[in-house]
Design a protein around this motif. Structure first.
Motif, mmCIF file in Angstrom:
data_model
loop_
_atom_site.group_PDB
_atom_site.id
_atom_site.type_symbol
_atom_site.label_atom_id
_atom_site.label_comp_id
_atom_site.label_asym_id
_atom_site.label_seq_id
_atom_site.Cartn_x
_atom_site.Cartn_y
_atom_site.Cartn_z
ATOM 1 N N PRO B 22 0.796 -1.225 0.000
ATOM 2 C CA PRO B 22 0.000 0.000 0.000
ATOM 3 C C PRO B 22 0.832 1.280 0.000
ATOM 4 O O PRO B 22 0.562 2.191 -0.800
ATOM 5 C CB PRO B 22 -0.856 -0.124 1.269
ATOM 6 N N THR B 23 1.837 1.322 0.815
ATOM 7 C CA THR B 23 2.652 2.542 0.876
ATOM 8 C C THR B 23 3.399 2.779 -0.428
ATOM 9 O O THR B 23 3.468 3.897 -0.943
ATOM 10 C CB THR B 23 3.657 2.454 2.037
ATOM 11 N N ARG B 24 3.947 1.723 -0.981
ATOM 12 C CA ARG B 24 4.722 1.891 -2.213
ATOM 13 C C ARG B 24 3.837 2.217 -3.400
ATOM 14 O O ARG B 24 4.224 2.973 -4.301
ATOM 15 C CB ARG B 24 5.571 0.640 -2.471
ATOM 16 N N LEU B 25 2.636 1.698 -3.396
ATOM 17 C CA LEU B 25 1.685 2.001 -4.453
ATOM 18 C C LEU B 25 1.342 3.487 -4.376
ATOM 19 O O LEU B 25 1.332 4.198 -5.388
ATOM 20 C CB LEU B 25 0.425 1.166 -4.222
ATOM 21 N N TRP B 26 1.105 3.934 -3.184
ATOM 22 C CA TRP B 26 0.794 5.344 -2.956
ATOM 23 C C TRP B 26 1.958 6.211 -3.425
ATOM 24 O O TRP B 26 1.767 7.234 -4.098
ATOM 25 C CB TRP B 26 0.505 5.550 -1.466
ATOM 26 N N MET B 27 3.159 5.788 -3.087
ATOM 27 C CA MET B 27 4.343 6.545 -3.492
ATOM 28 C C MET B 27 4.425 6.694 -4.999
ATOM 29 O O MET B 27 4.695 7.785 -5.522
ATOM 30 C CB MET B 27 5.604 5.827 -3.005
ATOM 31 N N ALA B 28 4.201 5.592 -5.698
ATOM 32 C CA ALA B 28 4.278 5.635 -7.156
ATOM 33 C C ALA B 28 3.280 6.649 -7.706
ATOM 34 O O ALA B 28 3.607 7.421 -8.614
ATOM 35 C CB ALA B 28 4.007 4.244 -7.737
ATOM 36 N N GLU B 29 2.097 6.665 -7.138
ATOM 37 C CA GLU B 29 1.086 7.620 -7.610
ATOM 38 C C GLU B 29 1.493 9.056 -7.308
ATOM 39 O O GLU B 29 1.248 9.958 -8.106
ATOM 40 C CB GLU B 29 -0.276 7.316 -6.965
ATOM 41 N N GLN B 30 2.092 9.253 -6.161
ATOM 42 C CA GLN B 30 2.541 10.601 -5.809
ATOM 43 C C GLN B 30 3.540 11.121 -6.836
ATOM 44 O O GLN B 30 3.588 12.306 -7.132
ATOM 45 C CB GLN B 30 3.199 10.621 -4.426
ATOM 46 N N LEU B 31 4.334 10.190 -7.351
ATOM 47 C CA LEU B 31 5.376 10.583 -8.290
ATOM 48 C C LEU B 31 4.839 10.862 -9.689
ATOM 49 O O LEU B 31 5.573 11.311 -10.571
ATOM 50 C CB LEU B 31 6.463 9.507 -8.347
ATOM 51 N N ALA B 32 3.557 10.611 -9.882
ATOM 52 C CA ALA B 32 2.962 10.840 -11.201
ATOM 53 C C ALA B 32 3.140 12.298 -11.619
ATOM 54 O O ALA B 32 3.374 12.603 -12.786
ATOM 55 C CB ALA B 32 1.480 10.474 -11.181
ATOM 56 N N GLU B 33 3.044 13.170 -10.643
ATOM 57 C CA GLU B 33 3.109 14.601 -10.968
ATOM 58 C C GLU B 33 4.529 15.160 -10.996
ATOM 59 O O GLU B 33 4.728 16.336 -11.292
ATOM 60 C CB GLU B 33 2.276 15.389 -9.957
ATOM 61 N N VAL B 42 7.455 11.750 3.733
ATOM 62 C CA VAL B 42 7.287 11.642 5.187
ATOM 63 C C VAL B 42 6.237 12.633 5.670
ATOM 64 O O VAL B 42 5.408 12.311 6.530
ATOM 65 C CB VAL B 42 8.631 11.886 5.904
ATOM 66 N N ASP B 43 6.266 13.837 5.105
ATOM 67 C CA ASP B 43 5.308 14.854 5.527
ATOM 68 C C ASP B 43 3.883 14.513 5.102
ATOM 69 O O ASP B 43 2.933 14.745 5.833
ATOM 70 C CB ASP B 43 5.698 16.220 4.945
ATOM 71 N N LYS B 44 3.751 13.963 3.906
ATOM 72 C CA LYS B 44 2.412 13.687 3.380
ATOM 73 C C LYS B 44 1.656 12.638 4.193
ATOM 74 O O LYS B 44 0.444 12.723 4.374
ATOM 75 C CB LYS B 44 2.492 13.238 1.915
ATOM 76 N N ILE B 45 2.356 11.611 4.602
ATOM 77 C CA ILE B 45 1.708 10.650 5.500
ATOM 78 C C ILE B 45 2.494 10.694 6.780
ATOM 79 O O ILE B 45 3.603 11.184 6.807
ATOM 80 C CB ILE B 45 1.712 9.206 4.943
ATOM 81 N N ASP B 46 1.938 10.210 7.836
ATOM 82 C CA ASP B 46 2.695 10.262 9.066
ATOM 83 C C ASP B 46 3.433 8.950 9.254
ATOM 84 O O ASP B 46 2.874 7.985 9.757
ATOM 85 C CB ASP B 46 1.762 10.539 10.242
ATOM 86 N N ALA B 47 4.678 8.932 8.799
ATOM 87 C CA ALA B 47 5.410 7.680 8.861
ATOM 88 C C ALA B 47 6.848 7.919 9.271
ATOM 89 O O ALA B 47 7.368 9.023 9.183
ATOM 90 C CB ALA B 47 5.366 6.995 7.507
ATOM 91 N N ASP B 48 7.479 6.858 9.691
ATOM 92 C CA ASP B 48 8.865 6.913 10.091
ATOM 93 C C ASP B 48 9.746 7.217 8.892
ATOM 94 O O ASP B 48 9.542 6.692 7.804
ATOM 95 C CB ASP B 48 9.248 5.560 10.681
ATOM 96 N N PHE B 49 10.722 8.072 9.092
ATOM 97 C CA PHE B 49 11.644 8.432 8.030
ATOM 98 C C PHE B 49 12.335 7.186 7.450
ATOM 99 O O PHE B 49 12.433 7.011 6.234
ATOM 100 C CB PHE B 49 12.720 9.358 8.604
ATOM 101 N N SER B 50 12.772 6.333 8.315
ATOM 102 C CA SER B 50 13.532 5.169 7.836
ATOM 103 C C SER B 50 12.631 4.184 7.092
ATOM 104 O O SER B 50 13.062 3.534 6.140
ATOM 105 C CB SER B 50 14.236 4.473 8.989
ATOM 106 N N THR B 51 11.395 4.106 7.509
ATOM 107 C CA THR B 51 10.461 3.213 6.815
ATOM 108 C C THR B 51 10.253 3.693 5.379
ATOM 109 O O THR B 51 10.323 2.905 4.423
ATOM 110 C CB THR B 51 9.107 3.165 7.549
ATOM 111 N N ILE B 52 10.028 4.993 5.245
ATOM 112 C CA ILE B 52 9.839 5.572 3.915
ATOM 113 C C ILE B 52 11.086 5.354 3.061
ATOM 114 O O ILE B 52 10.999 4.934 1.903
ATOM 115 C CB ILE B 52 9.573 7.087 4.039
ATOM 116 N N SER B 53 12.205 5.603 3.645
ATOM 117 C CA SER B 53 13.463 5.451 2.917
ATOM 118 C C SER B 53 13.633 4.020 2.412
ATOM 119 O O SER B 53 14.070 3.792 1.280
ATOM 120 C CB SER B 53 14.626 5.837 3.823
ATOM 121 N N LYS B 54 13.263 3.069 3.250
ATOM 122 C CA LYS B 54 13.402 1.680 2.836
ATOM 123 C C LYS B 54 12.419 1.314 1.723
ATOM 124 O O LYS B 54 12.758 0.570 0.811
ATOM 125 C CB LYS B 54 13.219 0.751 4.035
#
Lengths: 106, 106
Positions: B22-33, B42-54
């Motif tokens: 789910p997170t990676r799918l969301w990320m791909a869509e965010q990158l559409a623009e 990290v700012d857009k969703i409330d998640a750990d920096f390291s989790t996002i990075s991974k």
DNA sequence: TTGTTATTTGGCAATTTAACCAAATATCGC
DNA sequence: GCGATATTTGGTTAAATTGCCAAATAACAA
């Protein structure tokens, strides 16, 4: 991201995850030409009957294939053929990767 | 199935698997623009920096995104935009599923 | 009803994945 | 160089996924 959006991405990911396995991907492609019974899959690759059955069950749960029992066998078919379109994009990614690998070597 | 074919399906599945979260799918869509730095996710969703990075690292390994360091930040961008086409098919599957659910109830 | 074939289910061990925390690294302004 | 910000990496633990085996179920023929 709202809870509702989160739920939606979870659902989308669940569908993709169903396809994100080598055996299941292969199965989906096999179904491109038409329905097949479980036995047919087992014969085509050398795999455990129960393993194949479970993979088909994952695809069914995800809503990608439909099953229909006729006599002793259960026939599976692609419910949403557009999943086959994924392949060309996946292959594009792979070609890209191969190209970059090659550049590293040269 | 030959060993070579098996290897190929493994590789295809690896690409799909990278998107099947789910997170990676969301990320791909965010990158559409357009590109985004790690911080932006990290700012857009409330998640750990390291989790996002991974997660970004998984997408990068798969060859789906590219990264470029500029100054203090690393910008990620969609390398293969066709992955966005998956969405409409995935949604078709979901609508189908919803329809059948509804039929069960009625 | 008994045997046979087709398929699913349950259970279990091995592997993989994910999330979180802490620590390491890199860049930049002072 | 020093502190602050941005990002990655390592480690740990919990949860999910796989594959294989054995047993259960279903349909059908003898």
């Amino acid at each position: 991201m709202t809870a509702k959006e989160k739920t939606r991405y979870d659902a989308k990911a669940r569908v993709l995850k169903a396809l994100a396995h080598p055996t299941r991907l292969w199965m989906a492609e096999q179904l491109a030409e038409g329905e097949l019974c479980v036995r047919a899959f087992v014969d085509k690759i050398d795999a455990d009957f129960s393993t194949i059955s479970k993979h088909l069950s994952v695809l069914k749960q995800a809503g990608i294939v439909a099953d229909e029992k006729r006599g002793k066998q259960v026939y599976y078919s692609l419910k949403v053929p557009c999943v086959l379109n994924f392949m060309s994009c996946v292959e594009a990614v792979m070609e890209n990767n191969a190209k970059e690998q090659a550049e590293l070597v040269s």
